[in-house]
Design a protein around this motif. Structure first.
Motif, PDB file in Angstrom:
ATOM      1  N   ALA A 105       1.009  -1.437   0.020  1.00 41.61           N
ATOM      2  CA  ALA A 105       0.195  -0.289  -0.352  1.00 41.61           C
ATOM      3  C   ALA A 105       0.489   1.247  -0.055  1.00 41.61           C
ATOM      4  O   ALA A 105       0.228   2.468  -0.527  1.00 41.61           O
ATOM      5  CB  ALA A 105      -1.157   0.340   1.403  1.00 41.61           C
ATOM      6  N   ARG A 106       1.943   1.358   1.068  1.00 40.55           N
ATOM      7  CA  ARG A 106       2.427   2.370   0.500  1.00 40.55           C
ATOM      8  C   ARG A 106       3.554   2.572  -0.749  1.00 40.55           C
ATOM      9  O   ARG A 106       3.649   3.746  -0.990  1.00 40.55           O
ATOM     10  CB  ARG A 106       3.757   1.899   2.454  1.00 40.55           C
ATOM     11  CG  ARG A 106       3.195   2.669   3.172  1.00 40.55           C
ATOM     12  CD  ARG A 106       4.298   1.740   4.173  1.00 40.55           C
ATOM     13  NE  ARG A 106       3.106   2.557   5.552  1.00 40.55           N
ATOM     14  CZ  ARG A 106       4.020   1.243   7.171  1.00 40.55           C
ATOM     15  NH1 ARG A 106       4.758   0.426   7.214  1.00 40.55           N
ATOM     16  NH2 ARG A 106       3.257   1.854   7.590  1.00 40.55           N
ATOM     17  N   ALA A 109       1.323   4.232  -3.149  1.00 39.42           N
ATOM     18  CA  ALA A 109       0.651   5.787  -2.830  1.00 39.42           C
ATOM     19  C   ALA A 109       1.696   6.190  -3.606  1.00 39.42           C
ATOM     20  O   ALA A 109       2.095   7.070  -2.928  1.00 39.42           O
ATOM     21  CB  ALA A 109       0.708   5.666  -1.357  1.00 39.42           C
ATOM     22  N   ARG A 113       1.801   9.474  -6.879  1.00 37.13           N
ATOM     23  CA  ARG A 113       2.651  10.374  -6.693  1.00 37.13           C
ATOM     24  C   ARG A 113       3.545  10.910  -7.387  1.00 37.13           C
ATOM     25  O   ARG A 113       3.387  11.719  -8.162  1.00 37.13           O
ATOM     26  CB  ARG A 113       3.146  10.685  -4.898  1.00 37.13           C
ATOM     27  CG  ARG A 113       1.580  10.769  -3.311  1.00 37.13           C
ATOM     28  CD  ARG A 113       2.686  11.015  -2.465  1.00 37.13           C
ATOM     29  NE  ARG A 113       2.993  10.495  -1.938  1.00 37.13           N
ATOM     30  CZ  ARG A 113       3.148   9.596  -0.907  1.00 37.13           C
ATOM     31  NH1 ARG A 113       1.713   8.928  -1.059  1.00 37.13           N
ATOM     32  NH2 ARG A 113       4.005   8.581  -0.526  1.00 37.13           N
ATOM     33  N   GLY A 118      -1.555  11.422  -7.458  1.00 39.71           N
ATOM     34  CA  GLY A 118      -1.610  10.913  -6.605  1.00 39.71           C
ATOM     35  C   GLY A 118      -2.788  10.507  -5.819  1.00 39.71           C
ATOM     36  O   GLY A 118      -3.391  10.611  -4.681  1.00 39.71           O
ATOM     37  N   ASP A 119      -3.559  11.325  -6.450  1.00 40.90           N
ATOM     38  CA  ASP A 119      -5.130  11.986  -6.220  1.00 40.90           C
ATOM     39  C   ASP A 119      -6.169  10.837  -6.662  1.00 40.90           C
ATOM     40  O   ASP A 119      -7.691  10.500  -6.211  1.00 40.90           O
ATOM     41  CB  ASP A 119      -5.738  12.704  -7.257  1.00 40.90           C
ATOM     42  CG  ASP A 119      -6.118  12.565  -8.773  1.00 40.90           C
ATOM     43  OD1 ASP A 119      -4.852  12.091  -9.004  1.00 40.90           O
ATOM     44  OD2 ASP A 119      -6.876  13.633  -8.622  1.00 40.90           O
ATOM     45  N   ILE A 122      -6.891   4.594  -3.658  1.00 43.44           N
ATOM     46  CA  ILE A 122      -6.501   3.595  -3.228  1.00 43.44           C
ATOM     47  C   ILE A 122      -7.842   2.421  -2.287  1.00 43.44           C
ATOM     48  O   ILE A 122      -7.531   3.253  -1.563  1.00 43.44           O
ATOM     49  CB  ILE A 122      -4.945   3.543  -2.447  1.00 43.44           C
ATOM     50  CG1 ILE A 122      -4.556   4.494  -2.900  1.00 43.44           C
ATOM     51  CG2 ILE A 122      -5.148   2.991  -2.020  1.00 43.44           C
ATOM     52  CD1 ILE A 122      -3.281   4.561  -2.627  1.00 43.44           C
ATOM     53  N   PRO A 148      -1.654   1.839   7.404  1.00 42.76           N
ATOM     54  CA  PRO A 148      -1.923   2.184   6.246  1.00 42.76           C
ATOM     55  C   PRO A 148      -2.847   3.512   5.890  1.00 42.76           C
ATOM     56  O   PRO A 148      -2.621   4.714   5.514  1.00 42.76           O
ATOM     57  CB  PRO A 148      -2.515   1.005   4.707  1.00 42.76           C
ATOM     58  CG  PRO A 148      -1.506  -0.005   4.455  1.00 42.76           C
ATOM     59  CD  PRO A 148      -2.001  -0.136   6.164  1.00 42.76           C
ATOM     60  N   ILE A 153      -3.221   6.923   4.183  1.00 41.98           N
ATOM     61  CA  ILE A 153      -3.692   5.976   2.633  1.00 41.98           C
ATOM     62  C   ILE A 153      -4.692   5.229   2.915  1.00 41.98           C
ATOM     63  O   ILE A 153      -5.270   4.144   4.164  1.00 41.98           O
ATOM     64  CB  ILE A 153      -2.296   5.492   2.825  1.00 41.98           C
ATOM     65  CG1 ILE A 153      -0.762   5.878   2.640  1.00 41.98           C
ATOM     66  CG2 ILE A 153      -2.538   4.155   1.029  1.00 41.98           C
ATOM     67  CD1 ILE A 153       0.145   4.789   2.668  1.00 41.98           C
ATOM     68  N   ASP A 155      -8.584   4.779   0.891  1.00 39.23           N
ATOM     69  CA  ASP A 155     -10.077   5.213   0.357  1.00 39.23           C
ATOM     70  C   ASP A 155     -10.966   4.370   0.635  1.00 39.23           C
ATOM     71  O   ASP A 155     -12.552   4.880   0.586  1.00 39.23           O
ATOM     72  CB  ASP A 155     -10.036   6.655  -1.529  1.00 39.23           C
ATOM     73  CG  ASP A 155      -8.765   7.171  -0.950  1.00 39.23           C
ATOM     74  OD1 ASP A 155      -9.377   8.292  -1.444  1.00 39.23           O
ATOM     75  OD2 ASP A 155      -7.932   6.873  -1.734  1.00 39.23           O
TER      76      ASP A 155
END
Length: 286
Positions: A105-106, A109, A113, A118-119, A122, A148, A153, A155
């Motif tokens: 996940a990191r 992200a 970016r 970046g928008d 996730i 996360p 991190i 959504d």
């Protein structure tokens, strides 16, 4: 899928359907709002472009589910973002399926970016573990999704496997994880010290008793602390506090302020409830 959608509608459940299907099967999807597309190393660029075109034409929300780790994950991210841009696909979501989900996940992200995406939402998905060790599965879900989220991190969250077998229990667990990460508050928050030699009452029994009386108050933070030495500091962000002040005695707090001193322990839970009432935070249980 259409038959399943009809069955949901007849049951009064007008929820959008999500389907997980390979890129090559996009043409067979009907009645679906979200298309989760598994993407593994070796997938052809043409398959991804065709899937993106199909989704764009039908107005499907696409989630690219990337099955890789490390550099291979970033390579799949490049391929899916490129296919989506070429097809004019609006706001695709991304998720990662990897042995180390927090690291994945990191990395995802950071990769988004670095690619000016970046928008892009996730989705944090957890496989749910195995039935053989239910406690370990709960802990892994909480850490793999919660870490996360605490990093900012994610959504959306999703749970699979045995933990998702009972939808109500799975939903409850996910809301608890979101509350633990301070993202969605849907229940009462209880703060308690771990207990030590200074603790002036049975902490577990008292916490359970107060929780039984107040657990229907979403958004209210209640601290149950064993002593006045460390308790007031540890409960600093609570709305209400119940703190041992001597053998058989309790101080009651509103925020950081002591409002009732040396209340007999037998009376203290009732006085706490009354305090919550006076400050407009009480609601009768359903």
């Amino acid at each position: 899928l259409p038959a399943f959608a009809d069955a949901l509608a007849k049951g009064g459940l007008e929820a959008p359907l999500a389907a997980r299907a390979p890129a090559a099967l996009g043409g067979a999807l009907r009645g679906v709002a979200r298309w989760v597309v598994p993407v593994a190393p070796g997938v052809s660029a043409e398959e991804l472009r065709a899937a993106a075109r199909t989704a764009a034409l039908r107005g499907l929300l696409v989630e690219w589910s990337l099955r890789a780790e490390g550099p291979a994950l970033l390579a799949l991210l490049d391929a899916t973002l490129g296919a989506g841009r070429e097809a004019g696909l609006a706001a695709p979501h991304v998720s990662a399926e990897a042995p180390l989900p927090v690291h994945a996940a990191r990395l995802l992200a950071a990769g988004l970016r670095a690619r000016d995406a970046g928008d892009a939402p996730i989705v944090l998905r957890h496989p749910g573990g195995s039935e053989a060790d239910a406690d370990a599965a709960l802990l892994h879900a909480a850490t793999d999704l919660g870490a996360p989220l605490c990093d900012g991190i994610g959504d959306a969250v999703a749970l699979g496997g045995p933990l998702a077998a009972d939808p109500a229990r799975a939903t409850d667990l996910l809301y608890r994880i979101l509350q633990g990460a301070r993202l969605r508050t849907t229940r009462t928050e209880f703060i308690s010290c771990p207990s030590c030699g200074r603790t002036l009452f049975d902490l577990e029994e008292t916490t359970a008793r107060i929780k039984q009386r107040t657990q229907h108050l979403p958004g209210v933070k209640i601290a149950i602390m064993g002593c006045i030495v460390n308790g007031p500091g540890e409960m600093a962000d609570a709305d209400f506090g119940y703190v041992g002040s001597g053998p058989g005695l309790v101080n009651l707090y509103v925020g950081k302020e002591v409002v009732e001193r040396h209340v007999a322990q037998a009376e203290a839970p009732d006085r706490l409830v009354e305090l919550i009432r006076r400050h407009g935070r009480w609601a009768d249980p359903a």
